[in-house]
Design a protein around this motif. Structure first.
Motif, PDB file in Angstrom:
ATOM      1  N   LEU A  92       0.835  -1.197   0.000  1.00 25.83           N
ATOM      2  CA  LEU A  92       0.000   0.000   0.000  1.00 25.83           C
ATOM      3  C   LEU A  92       0.870   1.247   0.000  1.00 25.83           C
ATOM      4  CD1 LEU A  92      -2.775   1.408   0.247  1.00 25.83           C
ATOM      5  CD2 LEU A  92      -2.520   1.245   2.726  1.00 25.83           C
ATOM      6  N   ASP A  93       0.617   2.122  -0.963  1.00 23.43           N
ATOM      7  CA  ASP A  93       1.288   3.415  -1.027  1.00 23.43           C
ATOM      8  C   ASP A  93       0.209   4.477  -0.882  1.00 23.43           C
ATOM      9  OD1 ASP A  93       2.984   5.536  -1.405  1.00 23.43           O
ATOM     10  OD2 ASP A  93       3.168   5.280  -3.576  1.00 23.43           O
ATOM     11  N   LEU A  94       0.040   5.002   0.318  1.00 27.86           N
ATOM     12  CA  LEU A  94      -1.021   5.972   0.573  1.00 27.86           C
ATOM     13  C   LEU A  94      -0.477   7.387   0.476  1.00 27.86           C
ATOM     14  CD1 LEU A  94      -4.041   5.795   2.744  1.00 27.86           C
ATOM     15  CD2 LEU A  94      -2.594   7.791   3.093  1.00 27.86           C
ATOM     16  N   LYS A  95      -1.099   8.177  -0.376  1.00 22.77           N
ATOM     17  CA  LYS A  95      -0.714   9.570  -0.569  1.00 22.77           C
ATOM     18  C   LYS A  95      -1.798  10.464   0.006  1.00 22.77           C
ATOM     19  CE  LYS A  95       2.745   8.401  -3.391  1.00 22.77           C
ATOM     20  NZ  LYS A  95       4.171   8.616  -3.025  1.00 22.77           N
ATOM     21  N   THR A  96      -1.408  11.565   0.621  1.00 17.90           N
ATOM     22  CA  THR A  96      -2.391  12.523   1.125  1.00 17.90           C
ATOM     23  C   THR A  96      -2.309  13.814   0.314  1.00 17.90           C
ATOM     24  OG1 THR A  96      -0.849  13.300   2.829  1.00 17.90           O
ATOM     25  CG2 THR A  96      -2.415  11.590   3.456  1.00 17.90           C
ATOM     26  N   VAL A  97      -3.467  14.400   0.055  1.00 22.47           N
ATOM     27  CA  VAL A  97      -3.560  15.658  -0.689  1.00 22.47           C
ATOM     28  C   VAL A  97      -4.398  16.642   0.110  1.00 22.47           C
ATOM     29  CG1 VAL A  97      -3.217  14.630  -2.967  1.00 22.47           C
ATOM     30  CG2 VAL A  97      -5.525  14.723  -1.996  1.00 22.47           C
ATOM     31  N   LYS A  98      -4.466  17.880  -0.384  1.00 17.78           N
ATOM     32  CA  LYS A  98      -5.041  18.952   0.430  1.00 17.78           C
ATOM     33  C   LYS A  98      -6.561  18.930   0.530  1.00 17.78           C
ATOM     34  CE  LYS A  98      -5.038  22.268  -3.419  1.00 17.78           C
ATOM     35  NZ  LYS A  98      -4.606  23.615  -3.863  1.00 17.78           N
ATOM     36  N   ASP A  99      -7.246  18.406  -0.521  1.00 12.15           N
ATOM     37  CA  ASP A  99      -8.706  18.439  -0.478  1.00 12.15           C
ATOM     38  C   ASP A  99      -9.292  17.313  -1.316  1.00 12.15           C
ATOM     39  OD1 ASP A  99      -8.584  19.338  -3.202  1.00 12.15           O
ATOM     40  OD2 ASP A  99      -8.410  21.409  -2.492  1.00 12.15           O
ATOM     41  N   ASN A 100     -10.608  17.087  -1.145  1.00 12.14           N
ATOM     42  CA  ASN A 100     -11.274  16.001  -1.857  1.00 12.14           C
ATOM     43  C   ASN A 100     -11.275  16.209  -3.367  1.00 12.14           C
ATOM     44  OD1 ASN A 100     -12.279  13.942   0.000  1.00 12.14           O
ATOM     45  ND2 ASN A 100     -13.477  15.578   0.933  1.00 12.14           N
ATOM     46  N   ALA A 101     -11.350  17.458  -3.808  1.00  8.47           N
ATOM     47  CA  ALA A 101     -11.341  17.726  -5.249  1.00  8.47           C
ATOM     48  C   ALA A 101     -10.050  17.224  -5.882  1.00  8.47           C
ATOM     49  CB  ALA A 101     -11.514  19.220  -5.504  1.00  8.47           C
ATOM     50  N   THR A 102      -8.933  17.448  -5.187  1.00 10.22           N
ATOM     51  CA  THR A 102      -7.646  16.974  -5.686  1.00 10.22           C
ATOM     52  C   THR A 102      -7.583  15.453  -5.671  1.00 10.22           C
ATOM     53  OG1 THR A 102      -6.575  18.975  -4.818  1.00 10.22           O
ATOM     54  CG2 THR A 102      -5.139  17.121  -5.384  1.00 10.22           C
ATOM     55  N   ALA A 103      -8.116  14.846  -4.616  1.00  4.64           N
ATOM     56  CA  ALA A 103      -8.122  13.382  -4.521  1.00  4.64           C
ATOM     57  C   ALA A 103      -8.920  12.763  -5.665  1.00  4.64           C
ATOM     58  CB  ALA A 103      -8.685  12.945  -3.179  1.00  4.64           C
ATOM     59  N   LEU A 104     -10.086  13.330  -5.946  1.00  6.06           N
ATOM     60  CA  LEU A 104     -10.912  12.809  -7.037  1.00  6.06           C
ATOM     61  C   LEU A 104     -10.218  13.005  -8.384  1.00  6.06           C
ATOM     62  CD1 LEU A 104     -14.484  14.015  -5.945  1.00  6.06           C
ATOM     63  CD2 LEU A 104     -13.367  11.821  -5.494  1.00  6.06           C
ATOM     64  N   ARG A 105      -9.533  14.116  -8.529  1.00 10.60           N
ATOM     65  CA  ARG A 105      -8.806  14.373  -9.782  1.00 10.60           C
ATOM     66  C   ARG A 105      -7.685  13.350  -9.982  1.00 10.60           C
ATOM     67  NH1 ARG A 105      -8.342  19.320  -9.045  1.00 10.60           N
ATOM     68  NH2 ARG A 105      -6.209  19.477  -8.273  1.00 10.60           N
ATOM     69  N   TRP A 106      -7.033  12.971  -8.896  1.00 11.68           N
ATOM     70  CA  TRP A 106      -5.980  11.947  -8.989  1.00 11.68           C
ATOM     71  C   TRP A 106      -6.551  10.640  -9.530  1.00 11.68           C
ATOM     72  CZ3 TRP A 106      -1.250  11.150  -5.518  1.00 11.68           C
ATOM     73  CH2 TRP A 106      -0.498  12.332  -5.420  1.00 11.68           C
TER      74      TRP A 106
END
Length: 370
Positions: A92-106
């Motif tokens: 598992l390689d878990l990455k964190t981003v600043k907001d849900n919009a960015t997560a969905l874009r990923w």
């Protein structure tokens, strides 16, 4: 024959979801909840993720998803994703981003296989992605423990093999009680909001005085200083003159024998106490070096509180019951189920959960100041 019918229903649900990609997959969960992970499906997922054999997951840090800072990663969503990756024999390689919009874009861009998300259905619809309920329809459990009922795993499409295997895994975790236990452990309501006001005042007043000692001792023993400071707050409210009825004392509330063994000459000296507590915690962690983090921290905390001998006894009982003693949810479940009959177990449950809450509070405050 029964399993074939269930698989057919699952395929129909996936087909339905694919025709309506914005629909949250409650129906999918209902259709395949009785199924365990299918070997051929798992093989397909692994083939898709070669050659790295890595499952990349993206999330926004939060109480329901994950806390990730200074190499210490834990959380309700993270634990579920971690067990899913392990079930598929993937890293598992878990990455964190600043907001849900960015997560969905990923997810949309293929930078992550899926997202641990608390985004609204509208946001997921707008991104034209597919979501499955992260609790397998157990929103009342999430609500009971103060977790976000919008928690979902978001995939690029319903046709993604991961969507089906992940759904099966989540429902399997619901059926075995794992989701219930994890939600209970990560309970957001465990420490009342009114009590946290006092905690915050105490930390603002006292933590700056001892922060350097916590950081220095944590670095020496390869610990997270927030974790060590949370232990100190639980033990003594960061008061070096604290004394218990049983004679333990100091910031880390060491017994006289433990203090001697850790080289502490004056337990009321805050620096010495913190150094001794850090050294002893590292010994407890070494006791469980075969158990991965973050579970190892929880085992070590119970051992710090009750003694490693008691933890060994609990692990043996679990083994006799046919349960894996190396899974934290099993140890936690044992302590919780037996806490009314055994006051020490009740104390251990309180001890670990409160330290987790205090650690997250210290981390969150530090992040807010950055």
């Amino acid at each position: 024959m029964k399993q074939n019918r269930q698989l057919s229903r699952s395929r129909l649900c996936l087909k339905y979801l694919n025709s309506r990609p914005y629909l949250k997959a409650t129906i999918l969960f209902a259709a395949i909840a009785p199924l365990s992970l299918n070997v051929s499906q798992g093989h397909q997922v692994k083939q898709d993720l070669k050659p790295s054999n890595t499952l990349t997951v993206v999330a926004v840090q939060g109480p329901t998803t994950v806390f990730q800072q200074d190499g210490f990663t834990h959380g309700f969503g993270y634990d579920l994703a971690r067990s899913y990756a392990k079930s598929m024999d993937l890293r598992l390689d878990l990455k964190t981003v600043k907001d849900n919009a960015t997560a969905l874009r990923w997810v949309k861009q293929g930078k992550a296989e899926f997202a641990l998300s608390t985004a609204s259905i509208a946001a997921i619809e707008n991104a034209k992605l597919t979501a499955v309920e992260g609790s397998c329809g157990a929103q009342p459990i999430l609500e009971k423990y103060g977790l976000d009922t919008n928690f979902s795993w978001v995939f690029k499409s319903a046709e993604d093999p991961l969507a089906l295997t992940a759904t099966g895994h989540l429902c399997q975790n619901k059926n075995t009680g794992t989701i219930q236990q994890l939600a209970s452990f990560y309970d957001r309501n465990y420490v009342k909001e009114s009590d946290m006001v006092k905690v915050d005042k105490d930390l603002q007043k006292r933590l700056p005085i001892y922060q350097a000692s916590f950081k220095q001792s944590a670095k020496k023993h390869d610990l997270d200083w927030h974790f060590l400071a949370a232990i100190g707050y639980q033990e003594s409210y960061l008061r070096p003159d604290s004394v218990s009825p049983t004679g333990v004392r100091g910031v880390m509330m060491l017994t006289s024998s433990t203090a001697r063994a850790m080289g502490v000459k004056d337990r009321t000296d805050a620096t010495q106490s913190i150094q001794g507590g850090a050294k002893y915690m590292q010994l407890m962690l070494d006791e469980y070096d075969h158990i991965p983090y973050p579970d190892r921290n929880w085992y070590a905390l119970v051992a710090y509180n009750m003694g490693p001998g008691t933890v060994r006894s609990i692990r043996k009982r679990l083994e006799r019951q046919g349960k894996n003693p190396d899974q934290w949810v099993n140890v936690y479940n044992y302590l919780e189920r037996n806490q009314r009959a055994n006051g020490r177990y009740r104390q251990a449950v309180q001890y670990v959960k409160r330290i987790r809450v205090y650690m997250e509070h210290i981390k969150s405050n530090e992040l807010a100041q950055l």
